[in-house]
Design an enzyme around this catalytic site. Structure first.
Site, PDB file in Angstrom:
ATOM      1  N   CYS A   1     -80.234  88.537  67.036  1.00  0.00           N
ATOM      2  CA  CYS A   1     -79.672  88.640  65.678  1.00  0.00           C
ATOM      3  C   CYS A   1     -78.292  89.276  65.799  1.00  0.00           C
ATOM      4  O   CYS A   1     -77.560  89.002  66.744  1.00  0.00           O
ATOM      5  CB  CYS A   1     -80.586  89.449  64.760  1.00  0.00           C
ATOM      6  SG  CYS A   1     -80.879  91.152  65.311  1.00  0.00           S
ATOM      7  N   ARG A  30     -73.210  82.957  59.212  1.00  0.00           N
ATOM      8  CA  ARG A  30     -72.786  83.683  60.415  1.00  0.00           C
ATOM      9  C   ARG A  30     -73.113  82.872  61.666  1.00  0.00           C
ATOM     10  O   ARG A  30     -72.301  82.782  62.595  1.00  0.00           O
ATOM     11  CB  ARG A  30     -73.456  85.056  60.477  1.00  0.00           C
ATOM     12  CG  ARG A  30     -72.956  86.027  59.427  1.00  0.00           C
ATOM     13  CD  ARG A  30     -73.759  87.330  59.441  1.00  0.00           C
ATOM     14  NE  ARG A  30     -73.627  88.055  60.706  1.00  0.00           N
ATOM     15  CZ  ARG A  30     -74.360  89.114  61.031  1.00  0.00           C
ATOM     16  NH1 ARG A  30     -75.287  89.562  60.191  1.00  0.00           N
ATOM     17  NH2 ARG A  30     -74.179  89.725  62.182  1.00  0.00           N
TER      18      ARG A  30
END
Length: 284
Positions: A240, A178
């Protein structure tokens, strides 16, 4: 394990301490296919109250589980019988997944003594200690006097300034695919990639076998952090996907006596959705 953790044995001896309260802070990603509320009802640590980060959030924000206002937080936890001077022990159903986020929330709003149950509910069960079924029992209404520590919360401007001036490192807790932009984001509408200038330190890499049950020993944590080219002598802002696993990274730094500067609450859910903010793919 050192503070901010307490052991199941430590907690078991204090379950009936009127100044100690246990908080089930379990929360799961959709792909985990687990129901935190159902699991709480099926069995939780006796006397534990449930704090749901989806229930106590900024209702005016479209971003997931953003911090609520101090007043909203005070009212929510006060109804659970929690005061800011209590010894608060937070756990989750994995071990060290969502509990760090809940602990960060309590500390940000001024709770004095907040700990995480080492190993979470699995460790409690393994120790052979009892569980309690059903909904949480009514508790005496308390006043939680908030003292908001705004410096522990970063927004876009704080992140941009840190990167522009070099005042702090921005550390991303998402998995490498990611971060590199090689995997699609789980939330619709988000671009893939990372904040330019940020560094990648996957939260799973800080836990034993990547299972999110417990943090690695201190020497192993340092090795992983060094491998990520993160300078332990510089301040850190963690980020995050939505501000949950960033708290795991913050916790890891804290156990190494390196208190993070702040957590970027909006995280990639905000940054990745804003077309006016730059992104980068591939290695930093």
């Amino acid at each position: 394990m050192t503070l901010p953790f307490v052991s199941p044995d430590w907690l078991h001896k204090r379950l009936h301490d009127k100044n100690t309260i246990v908080v089930d802070g379990s929360w799961y990603l959709p792909d985990m296919k687990r129901d935190a509320e159902a699991e709480y009802l099926a069995g939780h640590i006796p006397g534990a109250v449930r704090v749901d980060i989806e229930a106590i959030k900024d209702t005016d924000s479209s971003l997931p589980h953003m911090l609520p206002t101090p007043q909203a937080f005070s009212e929510y936890v006060g109804k659970l019988g929690i005061g800011e001077t209590f010894t608060i022990v937070v756990y989750d159903g994995l071990g060290v997944f969502s509990a760090p986020r809940v602990r960060w929330m309590f500390r940000t709003f001024g709770a004095i003594s907040v700990f995480i149950l080492a190993g979470g509910l699995p460790a409690w069960k393994e120790a052979g200690y009892p569980l309690e079924e059903g909904p949480q029992k009514p508790r005496t209404l308390r006043t939680f006097a908030t003292h908001f520590h705004g410096n522990s919360v970063a927004d876009v401007a704080v992140v941009q300034e840190a990167l522009a001036t070099g005042a702090a490192q921005v550390v991303d807790a998402r998995g490498a695919p990611r971060f590199l932009g090689e995997a699609q984001e789980p939330r619709p509408g988000l671009r893939s990639g990372h904040i330019p200038g940020s560094k990648n330190l996957p939260a799973a890499s800080l836990t034993v076998d990547g299972k999110m049950e417990e943090l690695k020993p201190a020497d192993e944590l340092r090795a992983v952090i060094n491998q990520a080219a993160i300078n332990m002598d510089m301040p850190v802002i963690t980020t995050c996907g939505s501000g949950v696993t960033a708290a795991i990274v913050s916790l890891a730094f804290e156990t190494l006596n390196h208190e993070p500067r702040a957590l970027y609450d909006g995280s990639w859910a905000e940054w990745g959705s804003r077309q006016d903010l730059p992104i980068k793919t591939g290695k930093p």
